[in-house]
Design an enzyme around this catalytic site. Structure first.
Site, PDB file in Angstrom:
ATOM      1  N   LYS A 110       0.818  -1.216   0.000  1.00  0.00           N
ATOM      2  CA  LYS A 110       0.000   0.000   0.000  1.00  0.00           C
ATOM      3  C   LYS A 110       0.851   1.265   0.000  1.00  0.00           C
ATOM      4  CE  LYS A 110      -4.185  -2.037   1.707  1.00  0.00           C
ATOM      5  NZ  LYS A 110      -5.097  -2.261   2.831  1.00  0.00           N
ATOM      6  N   LYS A 189      -7.261 -10.358 -13.300  1.00  0.00           N
ATOM      7  CA  LYS A 189      -8.171 -10.549 -12.173  1.00  0.00           C
ATOM      8  C   LYS A 189      -9.091  -9.321 -12.064  1.00  0.00           C
ATOM      9  CE  LYS A 189      -7.973 -10.793  -7.120  1.00  0.00           C
ATOM     10  NZ  LYS A 189      -8.113  -9.635  -6.323  1.00  0.00           N
ATOM     11  N   LYS A 192     -11.350  -3.573  -8.450  1.00  0.00           N
ATOM     12  CA  LYS A 192     -11.778  -2.180  -8.661  1.00  0.00           C
ATOM     13  C   LYS A 192     -10.568  -1.302  -8.987  1.00  0.00           C
ATOM     14  CE  LYS A 192     -12.263  -1.490  -3.712  1.00  0.00           C
ATOM     15  NZ  LYS A 192     -12.256  -2.919  -3.414  1.00  0.00           N
TER      16      LYS A 192
HETATM   17  P1  ADP Z   1     -10.588  -5.435  -5.105  1.00  0.00           P
HETATM   18  O1  ADP Z   1      -9.487  -6.266  -5.713  1.00  0.00           O
HETATM   19  O2  ADP Z   1     -11.614  -5.079  -6.119  1.00  0.00           O
HETATM   20  O3  ADP Z   1     -10.060  -4.232  -4.342  1.00  0.00           O
HETATM   21  P2  ADP Z   1     -11.031  -6.504  -2.468  1.00  0.00           P
HETATM   22  O4  ADP Z   1      -9.573  -6.710  -2.252  1.00  0.00           O
HETATM   23  O5  ADP Z   1     -11.721  -5.410  -1.717  1.00  0.00           O
HETATM   24  O6  ADP Z   1     -11.320  -6.351  -4.046  1.00  0.00           O
HETATM   25  O7  ADP Z   1     -11.756  -7.897  -2.209  1.00  0.00           O
HETATM   26  C1  ADP Z   1     -12.821  -8.138  -1.317  1.00  0.00           C
HETATM   27  C2  ADP Z   1     -13.078  -9.637  -1.339  1.00  0.00           C
HETATM   28  O8  ADP Z   1     -13.441 -10.094  -2.676  1.00  0.00           O
HETATM   29  C3  ADP Z   1     -11.860 -10.478  -0.944  1.00  0.00           C
HETATM   30  O9  ADP Z   1     -12.299 -11.561  -0.130  1.00  0.00           O
HETATM   31  C4  ADP Z   1     -11.298 -10.986  -2.261  1.00  0.00           C
HETATM   32  O10 ADP Z   1     -10.632 -12.231  -2.115  1.00  0.00           O
HETATM   33  C5  ADP Z   1     -12.557 -11.123  -3.139  1.00  0.00           C
HETATM   34  N1  ADP Z   1     -12.219 -10.859  -4.559  1.00  0.00           N
HETATM   35  C6  ADP Z   1     -11.861  -9.665  -5.093  1.00  0.00           C
HETATM   36  N2  ADP Z   1     -11.652  -9.744  -6.429  1.00  0.00           N
HETATM   37  C7  ADP Z   1     -11.863 -11.041  -6.770  1.00  0.00           C
HETATM   38  C8  ADP Z   1     -11.805 -11.783  -8.018  1.00  0.00           C
HETATM   39  N3  ADP Z   1     -11.508 -11.183  -9.170  1.00  0.00           N
HETATM   40  N4  ADP Z   1     -12.078 -13.107  -7.994  1.00  0.00           N
HETATM   41  C9  ADP Z   1     -12.412 -13.716  -6.820  1.00  0.00           C
HETATM   42  N5  ADP Z   1     -12.495 -13.082  -5.618  1.00  0.00           N
HETATM   43  C10 ADP Z   1     -12.221 -11.772  -5.574  1.00  0.00           C
END
Ligand code: ADP
Ligand code: TRP
Length: 320
Positions: A110, A189, A192
């Protein structure tokens, strides 16, 4: 068996969040006592806009409920409705070695991405440990990226137990099924932060436009295709019945189906899959007080549990 997890209110949920996390929390509700919370104290390490944070919290609670989290089965609450968690954070900090936090990947990533190297960001895993330990959680369902934080939680709990007696239950991480990482429209993957996400509740016409933009290779329509190498198929399989999935895989292998056609068939499947949740979401969004009441009620339950743990720890550590 108590299952606890938190999710940060950092913006609208996408399809990857649903299949990677929320759906699994919902499915676990019948087998586990679920404690699920909105990690707004954690979000303050990166989001510093009062109105945006408040709106995100309410939106996330609304999404959780619309997607099937049942307040009759699980406790849904806001992290900040249990201020005891910050007091436990301090008590845990007193036995947390600096080196343990210095090794955490999330902090390094981060700050490398440009977040200020604030104490809150550095101490983030201690707050997460308090979140987990204060509710005597047995399992913590998280994505692979959070596994290290659950291990740190166990180390901190052991340190406290070794110093002051058996006070805290050691939780186990339950790594969510990430074998099927949901791809975004560019094939990476879905996330957001990559700008490649399809949001669960965005306008159907926008969903359609995004699906039609999914990146594919240039295999001609008539040629055979490998479904396992295609992002359109990776999404299709999440929404299709077993029969539909097998039929589509067969059409890919035989050739004759173009990616455009597969995309057109994916759009209505996606719309149908979330249709009931979308209706429920609209009803809940029209009545934010209902959502807030559910959060407050969840907060009361969670707080009672937290107060009992905190009282035990304070006493053992020498508070008069
Ligand atoms: P982002 O990558 O969009 O910031 P987060 O890190 O906030 O998403 O993820 C929140 C939850 O959603 C976590 O438990 C994460 O493992 C799951 N998650 C996020 N993106 C994916 C994806 N592309 N495929 C499967 N699970 C995901
Ligand atoms: N740090 C987690 C994330 O960014 C969110 C979180 C906060 C959490 N406290 C937690 C997850 C406790 C599990 C248990 O995704």
């Amino acid at each position: 068996m108590r299952s606890l997890s938190g999710i940060q209110p950092s913006g609208a949920l996408h399809i990857g969040n649903y299949f990677g996390a929320i759906k699994q929390y919902v499915d676990m509700q019948d087998r586990h006592e679920g404690y699920y919370f909105i990690a707004n104290y954690h979000a303050m390490t990166s989001l510093r806009d009062r109105e945006a944070l408040r709106a995100n919290c309410l939106d996330l609670a609304t999404d959780f409920l619309a997607l099937g989290l049942d307040p009759g089965k699980s406790v849904l609450f806001l992290q900040s409705d249990v201020p005891e968690v910050t007091e436990l954070t301090w008590l845990l900090s007193t036995v947390t070695p600096m080196g343990l936090l210095e090794r955490c990947h999330a902090y390094k990533e981060k700050t490398a991405e440009g977040l200020p190297a604030d104490h809150g960001l550095f101490a983030y895993p201690v707050l997460m440990a308090a979140d987990i330990l204060i509710y005597n959680s047995d399992v913590v369902p998280v994505g692979q990226d959070q596994k290290q934080h659950v291990e740190v939680t166990r180390d901190i709990a052991e340190k406290l137990n070794n110093t002051y007696g058996e006070l805290l239950k050691l939780p186990a991480p339950l790594i969510l099924d990430t074998t099927a990482v949901v791809p975004g429209v560019d094939g990476r993957k879905m996330s957001k932060s990559y700008g490649n996400a399809i949001m669960i509740f965005e306008e159907p016409k926008d969903i359609k436009a995004k699906v039609m933009r999914i990146k594919t290779d240039s295999t001609p329509v008539e040629d055979p295709k490998d479904p396992e190498q295609c992002s359109v198929f990776a999404l299709y399989r999440l929404f299709a019945t077993d029969e539909q999935r097998e039929a589509m895989a067969e059409r890919y292998r035989k050739g004759g189906v173009g990616y455009g056609e597969a995309k057109k068939e994916l759009v209505p499947l996606m719309a149908d899959y979330f249709a009931a949740a979308r209706e429920k979401r609209a009803a809940l969004a029209a009545s934010p007080d209902t959502v807030l009441d559910i959060l407050r009620e969840g907060g009361r339950k969670a707080r009672a549990e937290a107060q009992a743990t905190l009282a035990r720890v304070r006493d053992a550590m020498g508070c008069l």
